[in-house]
Design an enzyme around this catalytic site. Structure first.
Site, short mmCIF file in Angstrom:
data_model
loop_
_atom_site.label_atom_id
_atom_site.label_comp_id
_atom_site.label_asym_id
_atom_site.label_seq_id
_atom_site.Cartn_x
_atom_site.Cartn_y
_atom_site.Cartn_z
N LYS A 54 -4.47 86.19 -11.34
CA LYS A 54 -3.16 85.94 -10.72
C LYS A 54 -2.07 86.83 -11.31
CE LYS A 54 -4.31 81.43 -8.95
NZ LYS A 54 -5.59 80.88 -9.43
C1 LIG Z 1 -6.65 80.52 -8.59
C2 LIG Z 1 -8.01 80.81 -9.09
C3 LIG Z 1 -9.10 80.95 -8.21
C4 LIG Z 1 -8.97 80.70 -6.73
O1 LIG Z 1 -8.26 81.71 -6.08
P1 LIG Z 1 -7.66 81.49 -4.62
O2 LIG Z 1 -6.89 82.71 -4.33
O3 LIG Z 1 -6.79 80.27 -4.72
O4 LIG Z 1 -8.80 81.26 -3.70
C5 LIG Z 1 -10.32 81.32 -8.75
N1 LIG Z 1 -10.48 81.54 -10.08
C6 LIG Z 1 -9.46 81.41 -10.95
C7 LIG Z 1 -9.71 81.66 -12.39
C8 LIG Z 1 -8.19 81.06 -10.49
O5 LIG Z 1 -7.18 80.92 -11.35
#
Ligand SMILES: *Cc1c(COP(=O)(O)O)cnc(C)c1O
Length: 496
Positions: A113
């Site tokens: 993210k």
């Molecule tokens: C948020 C997250 C996901 C899921 O991603 P999306 O874009 O919501 O599908 C997967 N793995 C980790 C470590 C995350 O923080």
């Protein structure tokens, strides 16, 4: 390039407006009117270029109301040596015959993210300058654990912004909680809620469109925006790393130009996999897009039956950032597959809100099954695959990535499709010490997170990221825990 709403396709705004507003007033999500094309020649010209160069190139196709200088300033502030522990910003590790783990967690909070949330504050403040100068941007975030910290770190002390993060009290890992409750920054605040991620997300969505609060905000010279992946400014930076990964595989001779590559993504809110879909639509030669869920397998059932049904038990799993039953970004995919049918989208999502369920028509089911494969696995299988991967390749992955690796194995077995495959590795194993340690070691697991981390380091040799080891002994700033009915009050209090 104009942006339209998934629930009202006649509504057309600029990228700056889409990013500033976060979500459309009638509850729809903003999407580009058309997806820009990238030719193979253009992809080849990106070989040998830096991540920042590639980012500017891709972003300029989508954010046409930004000048070259504006985009360059945003990108170069986001992806720096100080914030990322590798010059390449993301890394690729080959694990096995045809699999490439795309490590997207080399940023400041050790999760993919960061790739978007380091850039978003810059895009957002540049956007707001264009369409609502002098307004303070109030960002509300609902997090299943990782978004919250990445958003806090991206927005801390950014002038003209304020942020409040809601997280499910018992739905995050010890390290995730510590990351958020010790957050620094004068303009940011964190609050636990008694509920799960879906409660936090629907609470935040409701506040965003509450006319009374919006009026109050306007009187204060403030406006809402979103740092969740409902905001286009979150998704567009994610398209970049898929383009970049393909280019890197070409550049290093792992694939030949034009060779089709599959992509596996561990999925919660469907944002990350959707970015891969957009990259494919732009012209990156991606084959099957494989999305992997944990035991909250609402998306697996959806691709099987065409029925999205959130009326089911909610499981708290070892991959908490995917403990989600309402995958917001699926709305964008369905809007796209249906040929921009905003009426159908309105109906489906009204049914979802009312009955917790909707069914798409056969044509869409077919398209889903053509381009995508959905699978899931439980915690036992997740830990098992992390252990096996470590013993076989001396490579340790986190629990979310583990889910993806397992579903990739299942996909291989079911289809025999041996095309080269990119697997999105979404978090550092150190964010989920207890589970990862249990997967790679048969010894007793210490109770303390930092003792777990030290054990994991001794066993695997993987260095612990500084940003996590620095949390030890850091004072906790935020202890509030409220019921979800009190979220509105918490927001009002923060605004004062
Ligand atoms: C948020 C997250 C996901 C899921 O991603 P999306 O874009 O919501 O599908 C997967 N793995 C980790 C470590 C995350 O923080």
């Amino acid at each position: 390039m104009r942006y339209i709403s998934t629930r009202d396709a006649s509504l057309s705004v600029t990228a700056a407006e889409a990013i500033t507003r976060g979500i459309s007033a009638e509850g729809g999500l903003f999407v580009p009117e058309t997806i820009p094309e990238l030719t193979m020649d253009e992809l080849c010209t990106l070989a040998g270029k830096s991540y920042n160069h590639r980012a500017k190139f891709v972003l300029s196709r989508f954010l046409t109301d930004f000048s070259e200088e504006e985009l360059a300033a945003c990108v170069d502030s986001a992806y720096t040596d100080e914030k990322f522990d590798t010059d390449h910003i993301s890394e690729i590790s080959k694990v096995g015959e045809n699999a490439y783990l795309l490590e997207l967690w080399h940023g400041p909070t050790c999760v993919f993210k960061d790739m978007a949330l380091q850039l978003l504050p810059h895009l957002l403040t540049a956007s707001a300058k264009k369409i609502a100068p002098d307004k303070e941007i109030v960002v509300l975030v609902a997090t299943s654990g990782d978004t919250g910290k990445a958003a806090l770190e991206g927005f801390r002390d950014v002038p003209g912004t304020r942020m409040l993060v809601f997280y499910p009290e018992n739905g995050v890992s010890a390290m995730q909680k510590l990351q958020m409750t010790t957050q620094e920054g004068e303009n940011v605040s964190v609050c636990a809620i008694k509920g799960n991620f879906d409660d936090a997300q629907s609470g935040v969505k409701k506040i965003f469109t509450d006319p009374e609060i919006i009026k109050e905000l306007a009187e204060n010279g403030q406006m809402f925006s979103s740092a969740n992946s409902i905001n286009w400014g979150r998704l567009v930076p994610q398209i970049v790393y898929y383009v970049s990964a393909y280019v890197t595989l070409m550049e290093t001779g792992e694939i030949i130009p034009g060779e089709e590559v599959n992509v596996v993504v561990p999925t919660g809110n469907f944002g990350n996999i959707l970015a891969a879909y957009y990259a494919k639509k732009m012209g990156v030669p991606f084959g099957t897009l494989i999305y992997a869920s944990n035991q909250n397998n609402v998306l697996t059932d959806f691709i099987d039956a065409g029925i999205y049904d959130r009326n089911r038990e909610f499981f708290a799993t070892a991959s908490p950032s995917m403990d989600i039953l309402i995958s917001s970004n699926l709305e964008r995919l369905l809007f796209d597959l249906s040929g921009h049918n905003d009426e159908a989208v309105r109906e489906w999502f009204a049914a979802l809100a009312e009955d917790g369920e909707y069914e798409v028509d056969d044509e869409i089911k077919e398209m889903l099954n053509e381009g995508f494969y959905g699978g899931y696995c439980d915690d036992e299988d997740t830990l098992d695959v992390i252990g096996r991967t470590f013993r076989k390749y001396s490579y340790v992955c986190d629990t979310h990535t583990g889910v993806a690796v397992k579903v990739y194995e299942d996909y291989l077995e079911a289809t025999g499709d041996e095309r080269k495959t990119i697997i999105a590795s979404t978090a550092s194993p150190y964010k989920f010490n207890d589970s990862v340690l249990a997967a790679v070691s048969s010894e007793e697991i210490p109770a303390d997170s930092f003792d777990q981390a030290e054990k994991l380091r001794a066993l695997t040799g993987l260095p612990m990221p500084r940003s996590l080891s620095d949390l030890k002994g850091k004072p906790v700033r935020f202890t509030a825990s409220i019921s979800r009915e009190d979220m509105v009050e918490a927001v009002k209090k923060m605004l004062k």
